[in-house]
Design an enzyme around this catalytic site. Structure first.
Site, mmCIF file in Angstrom:
data_model
loop_
_atom_site.group_PDB
_atom_site.id
_atom_site.type_symbol
_atom_site.label_atom_id
_atom_site.label_comp_id
_atom_site.label_asym_id
_atom_site.label_seq_id
_atom_site.Cartn_x
_atom_site.Cartn_y
_atom_site.Cartn_z
ATOM 1 N N ASP A 21 0.841 -1.141 0.055
ATOM 2 C CA ASP A 21 0.037 -0.055 0.003
ATOM 3 C C ASP A 21 0.917 1.098 0.021
ATOM 4 O O ASP A 21 1.810 1.331 0.925
ATOM 5 C CB ASP A 21 -0.809 -0.087 1.234
ATOM 6 C CG ASP A 21 -1.679 1.337 1.320
ATOM 7 O OD1 ASP A 21 -1.965 1.602 2.534
ATOM 8 O OD2 ASP A 21 -1.799 1.789 0.451
ATOM 9 N N ASN A 23 -0.353 4.675 -0.742
ATOM 10 C CA ASN A 23 -1.289 5.887 -0.226
ATOM 11 C C ASN A 23 -1.836 5.713 1.207
ATOM 12 O O ASN A 23 -2.739 6.442 1.476
ATOM 13 C CB ASN A 23 -2.271 6.168 -1.369
ATOM 14 C CG ASN A 23 -3.349 5.188 -1.321
ATOM 15 O OD1 ASN A 23 -2.964 3.987 -0.712
ATOM 16 N ND2 ASN A 23 -4.332 5.315 -2.164
ATOM 17 N N ASP A 25 -3.940 3.970 2.578
ATOM 18 C CA ASP A 25 -5.314 3.849 3.036
ATOM 19 C C ASP A 25 -5.751 2.378 3.467
ATOM 20 O O ASP A 25 -6.874 1.690 3.634
ATOM 21 C CB ASP A 25 -6.276 4.017 1.576
ATOM 22 C CG ASP A 25 -5.813 2.886 0.414
ATOM 23 O OD1 ASP A 25 -6.484 3.193 -0.651
ATOM 24 O OD2 ASP A 25 -5.124 2.248 0.621
ATOM 25 N N ASP A 29 -2.115 -1.578 -3.742
ATOM 26 C CA ASP A 29 -2.272 -0.827 -4.959
ATOM 27 C C ASP A 29 -1.334 -0.885 -5.893
ATOM 28 O O ASP A 29 -0.095 -1.486 -5.771
ATOM 29 C CB ASP A 29 -2.604 0.625 -4.617
ATOM 30 C CG ASP A 29 -1.424 1.279 -3.734
ATOM 31 O OD1 ASP A 29 -1.775 1.947 -2.582
ATOM 32 O OD2 ASP A 29 -0.338 0.916 -3.962
ATOM 33 N N ASP A 98 -5.921 -10.989 -15.059
ATOM 34 C CA ASP A 98 -6.929 -11.996 -14.459
ATOM 35 C C ASP A 98 -8.215 -11.794 -15.277
ATOM 36 O O ASP A 98 -8.677 -10.861 -15.501
ATOM 37 C CB ASP A 98 -7.405 -11.971 -13.063
ATOM 38 C CG ASP A 98 -7.575 -13.353 -12.460
ATOM 39 O OD1 ASP A 98 -7.063 -13.457 -11.422
ATOM 40 O OD2 ASP A 98 -8.335 -14.006 -13.095
ATOM 41 N N ASP A 199 -10.003 -17.111 -15.468
ATOM 42 C CA ASP A 199 -10.778 -17.420 -14.057
ATOM 43 C C ASP A 199 -11.656 -18.401 -14.409
ATOM 44 O O ASP A 199 -12.952 -18.189 -15.304
ATOM 45 C CB ASP A 199 -11.444 -16.425 -13.531
ATOM 46 C CG ASP A 199 -12.140 -16.492 -12.251
ATOM 47 O OD1 ASP A 199 -11.467 -16.597 -11.262
ATOM 48 O OD2 ASP A 199 -13.291 -16.344 -12.308
ATOM 49 N N GLU A 256 -7.703 -21.763 -15.334
ATOM 50 C CA GLU A 256 -8.291 -22.314 -14.230
ATOM 51 C C GLU A 256 -9.311 -23.346 -14.346
ATOM 52 O O GLU A 256 -10.337 -23.255 -14.473
ATOM 53 C CB GLU A 256 -8.676 -21.297 -13.138
ATOM 54 C CG GLU A 256 -8.897 -21.715 -11.687
ATOM 55 C CD GLU A 256 -9.923 -20.899 -10.860
ATOM 56 O OE1 GLU A 256 -10.966 -20.202 -11.333
ATOM 57 O OE2 GLU A 256 -9.651 -21.087 -9.776
ATOM 58 N N HIS A 328 -4.263 -17.819 -4.128
ATOM 59 C CA HIS A 328 -5.272 -16.777 -3.437
ATOM 60 C C HIS A 328 -6.451 -17.382 -2.786
ATOM 61 O O HIS A 328 -7.192 -16.755 -2.164
ATOM 62 C CB HIS A 328 -5.470 -15.302 -4.152
ATOM 63 C CG HIS A 328 -6.380 -15.723 -5.450
ATOM 64 N ND1 HIS A 328 -5.920 -16.598 -6.475
ATOM 65 C CD2 HIS A 328 -7.704 -15.468 -5.452
ATOM 66 C CE1 HIS A 328 -7.023 -16.564 -7.372
ATOM 67 N NE2 HIS A 328 -8.190 -16.260 -6.728
ATOM 68 N N ASP A 329 -6.637 -18.661 -3.443
ATOM 69 C CA ASP A 329 -7.931 -19.387 -3.042
ATOM 70 C C ASP A 329 -7.446 -20.598 -1.976
ATOM 71 O O ASP A 329 -8.445 -21.212 -1.775
ATOM 72 C CB ASP A 329 -8.418 -20.039 -4.090
ATOM 73 C CG ASP A 329 -9.249 -19.295 -5.037
ATOM 74 O OD1 ASP A 329 -9.529 -19.486 -6.321
ATOM 75 O OD2 ASP A 329 -9.643 -18.161 -4.644
HETATM 76 O O1 TEU Z 1 -12.167 -19.604 -8.502
HETATM 77 C C1 TEU Z 1 -12.972 -20.526 -9.028
HETATM 78 C C2 TEU Z 1 -13.276 -21.700 -8.014
HETATM 79 O O2 TEU Z 1 -13.195 -22.835 -8.343
HETATM 80 C C3 TEU Z 1 -13.463 -21.334 -6.758
HETATM 81 O O3 TEU Z 1 -14.706 -21.352 -6.518
HETATM 82 C C4 TEU Z 1 -12.763 -22.115 -5.844
HETATM 83 O O4 TEU Z 1 -13.106 -23.659 -5.900
HETATM 84 C C5 TEU Z 1 -13.114 -21.665 -4.413
HETATM 85 O O5 TEU Z 1 -12.418 -20.362 -4.451
HETATM 86 C C6 TEU Z 1 -12.453 -22.428 -3.292
HETATM 87 O O6 TEU Z 1 -12.844 -21.846 -1.998
HETATM 88 C C7 TEU Z 1 -12.021 -18.542 -9.156
HETATM 89 C C8 TEU Z 1 -11.118 -17.339 -8.202
HETATM 90 O O7 TEU Z 1 -9.936 -17.896 -8.167
HETATM 91 C C9 TEU Z 1 -11.870 -17.247 -6.926
HETATM 92 O O8 TEU Z 1 -11.144 -16.336 -6.187
HETATM 93 C C10 TEU Z 1 -13.275 -16.692 -7.317
HETATM 94 O O9 TEU Z 1 -13.894 -16.621 -6.095
HETATM 95 C C11 TEU Z 1 -13.941 -17.611 -8.195
HETATM 96 O O10 TEU Z 1 -13.372 -18.111 -9.161
HETATM 97 C C12 TEU Z 1 -15.253 -16.667 -8.867
HETATM 98 O O11 TEU Z 1 -14.612 -15.620 -9.606
HETATM 99 CA CA CA Z 2 -3.562 2.056 -1.034
#
Ligand code: TEU
Ligand code: CA
Length: 559
Positions: A21, A23, A25, A29, A98, A199, A256, A328-329
């Site tokens: 970050d 700025n 907040d 960013d 993405d 995605d 994905e 991130h998931d």
């Molecule tokens: O994730 C697709 C997906 O299969 C997710 O539902 C995954 O199974 C879930 O996040 C597990 O907890 C993509 C993105 O990576 C995810 O961050 C998004 O939430 C999702 O699509 C909807 O765009």
């Molecule tokens: Ca920021």
């Protein structure tokens, strides 16, 4: 195999909201990404995948896009984006955006217009169906819980959302929608991005007409996966998209894709496939259950090894995978794949070695390079993620205690990966001087980049060596194109494989346990290329590995 510009590269996923970050907040960013480009270049990564930064109400942290052609003010401006693309190019780095086109946000103008007139032109951009005697059109469950159908006001019409109700599914059967999407993709490629991470793309083909499926939980609903198994012809959309966009720019794309059918692999990632590559999620979904996280089984080291080798086998001779230990998931890879109580710098480096040298393009997720671990969340109030909060509720509905439901939520929560990057021991781990949007891992003073930059034996310094070896002039062709041959698969808690190239035979081997062990090597090691321990010892032709020791050996070639 036709050589591609991205074959020898290393990729890095940035979750901008939690990266840096600038700025104050409390939200990461684009200027934070620009500020850290030299750090990333020095680490040795080439391709940067940015999780979404388009305009969004952030109902699903940006995977709900309300304007594909603009940067959300929280993340910066289009000028910042143009500067990032230019600065990356100066450093021979490549930006992937993405691509989230299975759905948009309910705040997108297309959906706003559809709600004004569901029978009109924009109504056809979505799936709008009549209910059945006051009930939803079918019994599919959203990935985030509850029905996939959301009633439109007081009418008996519903719109479809496989994800959150603020993420209405776009109707890919409508050629007008596809054309809009392709124009947007080309607009971004024209700006100079190198490609996309795509995605949830398998969801774009629905099994029509919508109908009920055998319920798989007491709620009488069925997982979307049941519909995907039935849907036919997604490849037609994907091929059209590639021909209308990606291939015109020689763009790199990584799908994905979950639950792909083996026979689809050549069409997905083959020489003329619709994607350049796809992620290997086999380890990620191991042990998961339709019932929910509460019913998941843990993955043990031999399961991890077997999943990796099964994935490698499936794509052998077809195409490239993109290999990860987290994103991130997912929870942090070192907290998931290393047995409880055995997480250490040695075991983190072992896991790094074993996944990174597999065949395919390695992705590093932000913070993985310093060994960031799952977060000791204090209560469910610390959790932001809609997916985690749904799974917590599902567990409670099963009569599981709040304590255990919370433990399960913490074990698998996406928020483990979404807390701020731990840059230093400064306030908020150096991420922000403001109030961070999501808590900082309280362990940050003991685990941060600043500390590890000074420590030659740190996880960070090891990742630098790992990346440098994989990209080295002498060995890169073997790591990129060399055959992968599993070995010692009959041994418990060993993960080992050859990488056999034109010029060298390399053995990557890890002792995936705390106890030391001796392993008989058929060949003599000509050279130790990498070692996560101080020494490598040999006894009468046996390789002796300490607990969680991993080595990369160049073997003597029999003349
Ligand atoms: O994730 C697709 C997906 O299969 C997710 O539902 C995954 O199974 C879930 O996040 C597990 O907890 C993509 C993105 O990576 C995810 O961050 C998004 O939430 C999702 O699509 C909807 O765009
Ligand atoms: Ca920021």
């Amino acid at each position: 195999m036709k050589k591609q510009w991205w074959h020898g590269k290393v990729a890095y996923q940035i979750y901008p909201k939690s990266f840096k970050d600038t700025n104050q907040d409390g939200v990461g960013d684009l200027r934070g990404v620009i500020e850290k480009l030299d750090y990333l270049k020095n680490l040795g990564v080439d391709i940067l995948w940015l999780s979404p930064i388009y305009c969004s109400p952030l109902a699903d942290q940006g995977y709900d896009i309300s304007d594909y052609y603009n940067i959300d003010p929280r993340f910066g401006t289009m000028e910042d984006m143009d500067e990032l693309i230019a600065e990356a190019k100066k450093r021979d780095m490549y930006i992937l955006m993405d691509l989230v086109v299975n759905h948009c946000s309910d705040e997108h103008q297309w959906f706003q217009k559809a709600m004004e007139d569901p029978e009109g032109e924009f109504g056809k951009y979505f799936y709008i169906e009549k209910g059945r005697n006051g009930k939803p059109p079918s019994n599919l469950r959203s990935y985030f819980g509850g029905s996939v159908w959301e009633r439109i006001g007081e009418t008996d019409q519903y719109y479809l959302h496989l994800f959150h109700k603020k993420q209405p599914d776009l109707n890919w059967e409508n050629p007008v929608v596809r054309k809009e999407i392709y124009s947007m993709i080309n607009w971004w490629l024209e700006k100079g991005i190198a490609g996309f991470r795509i995605d949830a793309i398998i969801n774009i083909k629905k099994a029509l007409p919508f109908h009920d499926y055998e319920p798989d939980r007491e709620d009488g609903l069925a997982s979307c996966g049941k519909m995907l198994e039935e849907a036919k012809g997604v490849i037609d959309f994907l091929k059209e998209m590639k021909e209308e966009t990606f291939q015109k720019y020689n763009a790199f794309t990584v799908g994905e894709v979950f639950n792909e059918k083996p026979e689809e692999l050549p069409d997905f990632i083959g020489e003329d496939g619709c994607f350049s590559s796809m992620f290997d999620f086999r380890e990620t979904i191991f042990g998961s259950s339709e019932k929910g996280w509460y019913d998941s089984q843990p993955i043990m080291p031999d399961d991890y090894r077997n999943c990796c080798f099964e994935s490698q086998k499936r794509v052998e001779g077809i195409g490239f995978l993109c290999n990860i230990i987290e994103n991130h998931d997912e929870p942090r890879g070192v907290s998931r794949y290393i047995p409880k109580g055995e997480c250490s710098d040695a075991s983190k480096k072992l896991l790094a070695t074993l996944y990174f040298m597999l065949k395919g393009l390695p992705f590093i997720y932000q913070g993985q390079e310093i060994g960031m671990e799952n977060v000791p969340f204090r209560s469910i109030a610390d959790i932001d993620d809609i997916s985690t909060l749904d799974e917590y509720k599902v567990a409670l509905e099963q009569g599981i205690s709040e304590k255990e439901a919370f433990e399960i939520a913490c074990r698998y929560s996406r928020d483990n990966a979404r807390v701020p990057f731990q840059w230093s021991s400064d306030k908020n781990a150096g991420f922000t001087q403001g109030s961070p949007w999501l808590m900082v891992n309280p362990e940050y003073e003991k685990l941060n980049l600043e500390l590890q930059k000074e420590d030659p034996d740190s996880v960070f310094q090891y990742y630098k060596k790992l990346i440098a070896l994989r990209k080295s002039e002498v060995y890169k062709d073997t790591f990129v194109y060399g055959a992968l041959e599993p070995v010692y698969t009959e041994f418990e808690r060993v993960m080992a494989y050859y990488r056999k190239g034109k010029d060298q035979d390399i053995l990557v081997i890890g002792n995936f346990q705390t106890e030391s062990r001796r392993i008989e090597l058929p060949e003599k090691a000509a050279k130790v290329l990498l070692n996560n321990d101080d020494t490598v010892s040999w006894e009468d032709g046996y390789l002796c590995l300490n607990g969680y020791q991993a080595v990369v050996l160049e073997l003597e070639r029999s003349r």
